[in-house]
Design an enzyme around this catalytic site. Structure first.
Site, PDB file in Angstrom:
ATOM      1  N   ARG A 169       0.858  -1.195   0.000  1.00 18.54           N
ATOM      2  CA  ARG A 169       0.000   0.000   0.000  1.00 18.54           C
ATOM      3  C   ARG A 169       0.892   1.243   0.000  1.00 18.54           C
ATOM      4  NH1 ARG A 169      -2.544   1.079   5.279  1.00 18.54           N
ATOM      5  NH2 ARG A 169      -0.980   2.724   5.356  1.00 18.54           N
ATOM      6  N   HIS A 173      -3.916   4.870   4.482  1.00 17.82           N
ATOM      7  CA  HIS A 173      -5.131   4.058   4.395  1.00 17.82           C
ATOM      8  C   HIS A 173      -6.331   4.918   4.009  1.00 17.82           C
ATOM      9  CE1 HIS A 173      -8.069   0.948   5.352  1.00 17.82           C
ATOM     10  NE2 HIS A 173      -8.720   1.849   6.052  1.00 17.82           N
ATOM     11  N   TYR A 182       4.008   5.148  11.578  1.00 18.83           N
ATOM     12  CA  TYR A 182       4.208   3.735  11.907  1.00 18.83           C
ATOM     13  C   TYR A 182       5.022   2.937  10.883  1.00 18.83           C
ATOM     14  CZ  TYR A 182      -0.009   3.364   8.966  1.00 18.83           C
ATOM     15  OH  TYR A 182      -0.913   3.469   7.947  1.00 18.83           O
TER      16      TYR A 182
END
Ligand SMILES: Cc1ncc(C[n+]2csc(CCOP(=O)(O)OP(=O)(O)O)c2C)c(N)n1
Ligand SMILES: [Mg+2]
Length: 281
Positions: A169, A173, A182
């Site tokens: 990805r 998100h 993160y």
């Protein structure tokens, strides 16, 4: 996927704009609306595929012609959901004509895939009694070949397959997510060089199928489609608030009527609201 099956670009964003529960007619293009409930589509596809088998038993579908096949796409995070695991049990034991495609982009919001599974996701297939195939999810032709093989197997009546397409990805998100908090920028950088569109374009150039003029034309078409999508999204109109109650149940019933009436009274309490506000529509 939906646009390949005939949905217009703006159909893809109707649900995300919150103006409808489905952006297209699922019967017309043979594709259900994307599920917000993570992994629920695995059960829907399996239930549908079990229905195909009942149709075979009842003589409504001729298996010799090849079974219709359901395909469910979901993420690596969905592999931890009960729905997906229950779907695997039923699809495998009934040898249902369904293909599961897990797009492992290695993140479920901020949770890395290593937190979801101690083994490669594809290895779980064996425990459910179905074949699993791990494929480079950034290799367009490899994904096509593996999907076709899984579809052929299901059409023959040999049951489900789990495909794990490994990718990454690249962005956040959602607009509310900040992946810098993160994950390591170097990891994202490494995956940038594996962009599947750029790779496939380079491949097509290499085999002489695509030249610079054709590449430019594709980019123009993509820009035009994006512009059409943005304009269409901005132009979407909010539905009347009471239409919220229209498609929840197939048949009207008293509790629904009571809730609808209560909401109508609530909306009417804004009757002195200035023209053009949500409550006045
Ligand atoms: C049943 C359920 N639980 C939690 C959520 C909240 N949620 C939305 S997206 C997401 C992560 C999904 O990760 P993954 O399956 O890897 O899909 P991706 O977004 O990476 O494609 C979660 C937990 C949800 N929509 N549904
Ligand atoms: Mg994911």
């Amino acid at each position: 996927m939906a646009s390949v099956r005939g949905a217009a670009p703006v159909d893809l964003v109707r649900v995300w704009r919150g103006v409808t529960v489905c952006g297209w007619d699922p019967y017309a293009i043979g594709m259900a609306s994307p599920q917000v409930i993570i992994g629920a589509q695995a059960l829907h596809a399996t239930g549908w595929a079990m229905g195909v088998q009942l149709d075979v038993d009842a003589g409504r579908v001729d298996p010799a012609a090849g079974l219709p096949v359901g395909v469910a796409y979901f993420g690596d995070g969905a592999m931890s959901q009960g729905d997906v695991n229950e779907a695997f049990v039923f699809a495998s034991t009934y040898r249902s004509p369904v293909v599961f495609v897990c797009q492992n982009n290695q993140w479920a919001i901020s949770e890395p895939v290593a937190l979801q599974s101690r083994v490669p996701l594809v290895e779980r297939a064996r425990g459910f009694g179905m074949p699993g195939v791990r494929v480079d999810g950034n290799d367009v032709l490899a994904v096509l070949a593996v999907t076709r093989a899984a579809l052929d197997r299901a059409r023959r009546g040999d049951g489900p397959t789990l495909v794990e397409a490994v990718t990454y990805r690249m962005g956040p998100h959602t607009t509310a997510d900040d992946p810098k908090r993160y994950r390591d920028a170097a990891e994202v950088e490494a995956w940038a060089g594996r962009d599947p569109v750029a790779r496939f374009e380079a491949y097509l150039h290499g085999v002489g199928v695509l030249d610079d003029a054709a590449s430019d034309r594709v980019r123009e078409l993509a820009d035009a489609a994006a512009a059409e999508l943005r304009a269409g999204c901005v132009a979407l109109e909010d539905p009347p608030p009471l239409s919220l109650f229209d498609h929840v149940y197939a048949e009207p019933h008293a509790p629904l009527a009571r809730e609808r009436a209560a909401y109508a009274r609530y909306l009417a309490s804004f009757d002195d609201a200035p023209a053009g506000t949500a409550a006045s529509r």
